[in-house]
Design a protein around this motif. Sequence first.
Motif, short mmCIF file in Angstrom:
data_model
loop_
_atom_site.label_atom_id
_atom_site.label_comp_id
_atom_site.label_asym_id
_atom_site.label_seq_id
_atom_site.Cartn_x
_atom_site.Cartn_y
_atom_site.Cartn_z
N ARG A 313 57.32 42.47 63.47
CA ARG A 313 57.59 40.99 64.30
C ARG A 313 57.65 42.01 65.68
O ARG A 313 57.75 43.67 66.31
N ASN A 314 56.99 41.30 66.67
CA ASN A 314 56.61 41.90 67.72
C ASN A 314 57.60 41.99 69.13
O ASN A 314 58.07 40.43 68.99
N ALA A 316 58.53 42.06 73.28
CA ALA A 316 58.04 42.93 74.65
C ALA A 316 58.60 43.40 75.32
O ALA A 316 59.67 42.69 75.87
N GLY A 317 58.50 44.19 76.32
CA GLY A 317 59.19 45.48 76.89
C GLY A 317 58.80 45.11 78.12
O GLY A 317 57.20 44.80 78.36
N LEU A 318 58.57 46.10 79.16
CA LEU A 318 57.58 46.53 80.09
C LEU A 318 56.30 47.34 79.85
O LEU A 318 56.39 48.91 80.05
N ALA A 319 55.03 47.14 79.36
CA ALA A 319 53.62 47.22 79.37
C ALA A 319 53.99 48.04 78.31
O ALA A 319 53.07 49.34 77.84
N LEU A 320 54.48 47.88 76.80
CA LEU A 320 55.18 47.84 76.14
C LEU A 320 55.96 46.80 74.97
O LEU A 320 56.53 46.64 75.50
N PHE A 321 55.42 47.91 73.24
CA PHE A 321 55.91 45.90 72.53
C PHE A 321 56.22 47.23 71.45
O PHE A 321 56.61 48.27 71.06
N ARG A 322 57.35 46.66 71.26
CA ARG A 322 58.49 47.28 69.79
C ARG A 322 58.13 45.92 68.13
O ARG A 322 57.53 45.10 68.08
N TYR A 323 57.57 47.08 68.14
CA TYR A 323 57.18 46.56 66.47
C TYR A 323 57.74 47.13 65.53
O TYR A 323 58.25 48.57 65.09
N THR A 324 58.94 46.34 64.96
CA THR A 324 59.84 46.10 64.38
C THR A 324 58.88 45.97 62.76
O THR A 324 59.01 45.03 61.81
N THR A 325 59.11 46.79 61.88
CA THR A 325 58.59 47.21 60.34
C THR A 325 59.49 46.67 59.40
O THR A 325 60.94 47.20 59.77
N ARG A 326 59.14 46.85 57.67
CA ARG A 326 59.64 46.92 56.87
C ARG A 326 60.29 48.17 56.89
O ARG A 326 61.30 48.71 56.18
N CYS A 327 59.57 48.90 57.75
CA CYS A 327 59.98 50.69 57.51
C CYS A 327 61.65 51.60 59.04
O CYS A 327 61.60 52.29 58.42
N GLY A 328 60.72 49.79 59.84
CA GLY A 328 62.04 51.05 61.16
C GLY A 328 61.20 50.16 62.39
O GLY A 328 59.80 49.65 61.67
N VAL A 329 61.10 51.07 63.61
CA VAL A 329 61.02 50.67 64.47
C VAL A 329 59.58 51.62 64.90
O VAL A 329 60.14 53.04 65.51
N VAL A 330 59.37 51.32 65.85
CA VAL A 330 58.29 52.12 66.37
C VAL A 330 57.59 51.06 67.96
O VAL A 330 57.77 50.20 67.74
N LEU A 331 57.40 51.82 68.62
CA LEU A 331 57.20 51.34 70.08
C LEU A 331 55.54 51.62 70.30
O LEU A 331 55.07 52.16 70.48
N GLY A 332 54.95 50.74 71.22
CA GLY A 332 53.19 50.93 71.43
C GLY A 332 52.85 49.69 72.03
O GLY A 332 53.23 48.89 72.53
N HIS A 333 51.12 49.69 71.58
CA HIS A 333 50.02 48.14 72.34
C HIS A 333 49.43 48.61 71.44
O HIS A 333 48.41 49.51 70.63
N THR A 334 48.63 47.25 71.02
CA THR A 334 47.25 46.76 70.78
C THR A 334 46.82 46.68 71.85
O THR A 334 46.32 46.24 73.36
N GLY A 335 44.63 46.79 71.14
CA GLY A 335 44.48 45.94 72.33
C GLY A 335 43.00 46.11 71.51
O GLY A 335 42.87 45.93 70.23
N ASN A 336 41.84 44.37 71.86
CA ASN A 336 40.84 44.43 71.60
C ASN A 336 39.78 44.12 72.12
O ASN A 336 40.12 43.73 73.40
#
Length: 391
Positions: A313-314, A316-336
């Motif tokens: 689950r995504n 949005a913060g300030l130039a950072l995203f929170r990814y809440t997965t079934r195993c816990g939270v990580v912070l980061g970014h994607t791109g294509n």
Amino acid sequence: MPHRFTVRSRLLISGCVALCVTALGPAATGTAATPAPHQDDLYRQAEELTHEPGGPPGVIAVLRWDRHTRVVRAGVADLATGRPPAPDDHMRIASTAKAFSGAVALTLVDRHALRLDDTIGQRLPQLPRAWAAVTLRQLLAHTSGLPDYTAAPAFRSIVAADPHHHFDSRRLLDFVADRPLEFPPGSRYQYSNSDNIAVALMAEAVTGTPYEQLLRELVYRPLRLRDTSLPQGYRIPEPYLHGYDVDPPAPPEDVSELLSASGSWASGGIISTPADMTRFIRGYAGGRLYGPDVVRQQRHWIDGASQPAGPGRNSAGLALFRYTTRCGVVLGHTGNFPGYTQLIAATPDGRRSLTFSVTTQINEALKPDLLQRLRAVQENFVCALLGRSGH
């Protein structure tokens, strides 16, 4: 040798130029000291991605636990030679470059050169008066309402006619200068490449220093990034991960040097390596570049997803995203970007990190089914990073 633009290349450019820009020392290899479950399964999942219809010719993931690193790679970095991907291969980092503009701006906020409530009208009075009330905070959170310059017909026409066109990066917002805001600033979330162009221009305005130099002084140097740069042309330094347009039954087409970086600049033009991106996200997500007050403001989460969406689950913060997965939270970014899809993520303390790079463009518009598969694999890698099976 210059890129030979085939009919397929030009169709790719004309059909998805907005998406192309929107989604605009080597790490040691070894076994992690903190073992994660299903480690052997990670390679299998990466290998399976390379065999999916439309899948990437190459995959490389760097998982790091404190000082211990594991590199998972599958497929090839270059179909012509069969060379495997490596952590010190250069690559286009696409919209993960937006995290770099965030790092610059938030460092300047920490040093009191900028304020999150500074407006475009105050710092960039040359931009349209209709945009004057937009704040730095809203730009970083993608709640500004600025129209996306990469969707402007004039911009897309230039890129379609000459993919190597050298834009004046500091005038990219001119393509939408005649347009009003898409919505009242702060009223909702909408991802826009224009936001990070304005962020970089604000940073230049208050420091009198080119954005490229600010990157070197405020990001590359403190985080010890050795192979990261923001070029203006279309070339990628050797060695590099070759990016491909994969559209079966046609053979993969090398699009690594299809577009000039000048047209994405602070929004997606940076070139880096998996090793450097690992160093970056550990420091950036871990809050090493600025103090705790700025970190707290950066981590004020709202509804919003990175482009393409990251694992779980995504928010949005300030130039950072929170990814809440079934195993816990990580912070980061994607791109294509043509030829590349990126994920960088780390635990909020920066001690565990994942850099996940594939060598074809995957997003909701082009390959929705493959994107869902990619996100599922990324979530499994996050679970391995956090030492949990998630089953």
